[in-house]
Enzyme design. Structure first.
Site, PDB file in Angstrom:
ATOM      1  N   CYS A 376       0.836  -1.218   0.000  1.00 56.78           N
ATOM      2  CA  CYS A 376       0.000   0.000   0.000  1.00 56.78           C
ATOM      3  C   CYS A 376       0.863   1.257   0.000  1.00 56.78           C
ATOM      4  O   CYS A 376       0.540   2.250   0.663  1.00 56.78           O
ATOM      5  CB  CYS A 376      -0.950   0.008   1.198  1.00 56.78           C
ATOM      6  SG  CYS A 376      -2.198  -1.280   1.136  1.00 56.78           S
ATOM      7  N   ALA A 377       1.944   1.185  -0.760  1.00 52.58           N
ATOM      8  CA  ALA A 377       2.838   2.345  -0.909  1.00 52.58           C
ATOM      9  C   ALA A 377       3.409   2.315  -2.324  1.00 52.58           C
ATOM     10  O   ALA A 377       4.617   2.312  -2.533  1.00 52.58           O
ATOM     11  CB  ALA A 377       3.952   2.294   0.130  1.00 52.58           C
TER      12      ALA A 377
END
Length: 453
Positions: A376-377
């Site tokens: 999630c980056a």
């Protein structure tokens, strides 16, 4: 009313006792092994102390702020005392408000909904999506990934100097990266923000479980974190900080608890007077167990002593980094370099291996749980890997050939509940997989990488 529900005293030791520490899992090669949970950055196991405290309270469960009965009053006191405990843990200012939320994501979306009109937001592309994406309705400036802490401060100062000085501004920054584990220069970034008339919110999801966090010492305006990364069960989080923007904004959720007074108008409509306290953004029946579990975790970490916890975690970090450095095929990902201070979060790629395949082999053949993917980056991983994060490697995709760029990464993370044996097993497994190869082949099944047994 004084609430005195406490579990039996726990002996604080290193590692701290956590749930699941004796769980065994089957190996695809036969037999079972004690599970090595090395995915703390996603969700840390709950402390045994927290679980015992929650179990001790459970028979006394009652509605919060909703009744005159003994259990309701007791639960209300428990909830509000939990708020005070977390405020002390964060060293909040006397006038700060602490709001219980569902998670870091929920906290930052709440703050985004409370931004003044025409607010400018500055956020580095290196943020987790929870702190990168909530600002879509504001005027957002996304800052390029810095390669040193000093460059981070310089980049922010330049961006703030060019902003519209008449508009309110907010800087959002992480305390510790969920990808590299590197610590960010929060105090210096806060000073830069304030020097240019901006405010700053700290995403402490990866920082608070590993280091003491003082709102006053760091001089941040708000702080957000999640219970499930702080050794508490899922479903609880915190937003703490300055009250003015929160009090001026419409409630994050409209409903009971947020309203002080509701009345009908002569024209048939409804007038609402909202609370100015934290209740303004805590509509509905509060998650008393979630709040109590966070407070219990805060107490446990404080009693254990962060000096001791940090020293032990650094010992584990050195074990992992030293072990990985002995495997030439492994490349550890970093923005700020090998010497940058960090928490127990380390991401890496293995030359010639598909990362999902490698992580699946660690689980199936060694009983080790790590994370693979983009965490999630996506923008940060694009910078670190030099690839488009929208083109992810599937488990069944061809493995990257030596010298080719990996499409995603592997992350190992640990903390106060991790025994030495788990990191030693991890290092040994990495070395063995790279040297001898996996014992099984793997394929994608229902979106997961599993052994092709």
């Amino acid at each position: 009313m004084s609430v005195s529900i406490v579990a039996a005293a726990q002996v604080i030791c290193a590692p701290l006792p956590v749930l699941g520490r004796d769980v065994t899992v089957p190996l695809v090669t036969g037999g079972e092994v004690t599970y090595a949970a090395l995915d703390y950055a996603a969700s840390a196991p709950a402390l045994q102390r927290v679980w015992d405290d929650v179990a001790a309270y459970a028979p006394y469960y009652g509605s919060v702020h909703r009744g005159a009965g003994y259990l309701s009053q007791l639960s209300t006191d428990l909830f509000e005392n939990a708020r005070k405990t977390v405020e002390e843990f964060l060293d909040c200012r006397p006038d700060d408000q602490l709001i219980f939320t569902r998670s870091t994501t929920d906290s930052l979306n709440l703050l985004a909904a409370a931004l003044p009109a025409d607010c400018q937001v500055f956020v580095f592309e290196t943020e987790h999506h929870a702190s990168l994406l909530p600002w879509q309705d504001a005027r957002v400036t996304y800052l390029n990934a810095p390669r040193t802490p000093g460059q981070a401060v310089e980049t922010l100062e330049q961006a703030l100097a060019a902003r519209d000085p008449q508009s309110p501004a907010l800087v959002c920054v992480t305390g510790a990266s969920n990808v590299t584990g590197e610590l960010w220069p929060v105090r210096e970034l806060a000073a830069a923000a304030h020097a240019h008339g901006a405010r700053i919110v700290l995403d402490a999801a990866q920082l608070a479980p590993h280091h003491p966090v003082s709102v006053q010492d760091l001089d941040v305006d708000w702080i957000a974190f999640s219970g499930h990364k702080l050794y508490a069960p899922f479903g609880s989080g915190v937003l703490a900080g300055r009250a003015d923007w929160l009090q001026a904004a419409d409630p994050y959720l409209a409903g009971g608890g947020a309203s002080r007074k509701v009345s009908r108008r002569e024209d048939g409509g409804v007038d609402v007077e909202w609370h100015d306290s934290a209740a303004r953004h805590e509509a509905g029946s509060p998650n008393v167990i979630g709040a109590y579990s966070i407070a219990s975790a805060c107490k446990a970490l404080t009693e254990a002593g962060f000096d001791t916890l940090v020293a032990r975690e650094q010992h584990l970090i050195e074990k992992v980094r030293t072990g990985l450095a002995e495997v030439p095929e492994v490349k550890v990902l970093s923005l700020f370099g090998d010497d940058a201070p960090r928490v127990g979060v380390i991401s890496f790629v293995v030359d010639g291996w598909n990362s999902s395949h490698f992580a699946a082999a660690l689980s199936a053949e060694y009983g080790i749980g790590v994370r693979d993917g983009l965490f999630c980056a996506h923008p940060l991983l694009r910078t670190l890997l030099g690839t488009d994060p929208q083109t992810q490697g599937e488990c069944g995709a061809p493995e990257a050939a030596p010298g080719e760029k990996s499409l995603n990464a592997i992350r190992v993370s640990f903390g106060a509940g991790t025994p030495d044996e788990h990191v030693e097993r991890f290092v040994g497994a990495v070395r063995e997989l790279v040297t001898k190869g996996a014992k099984w082949t793997y394929h994608t099944e229902n979106g997961r990488c599993v052994p092709a047994v």
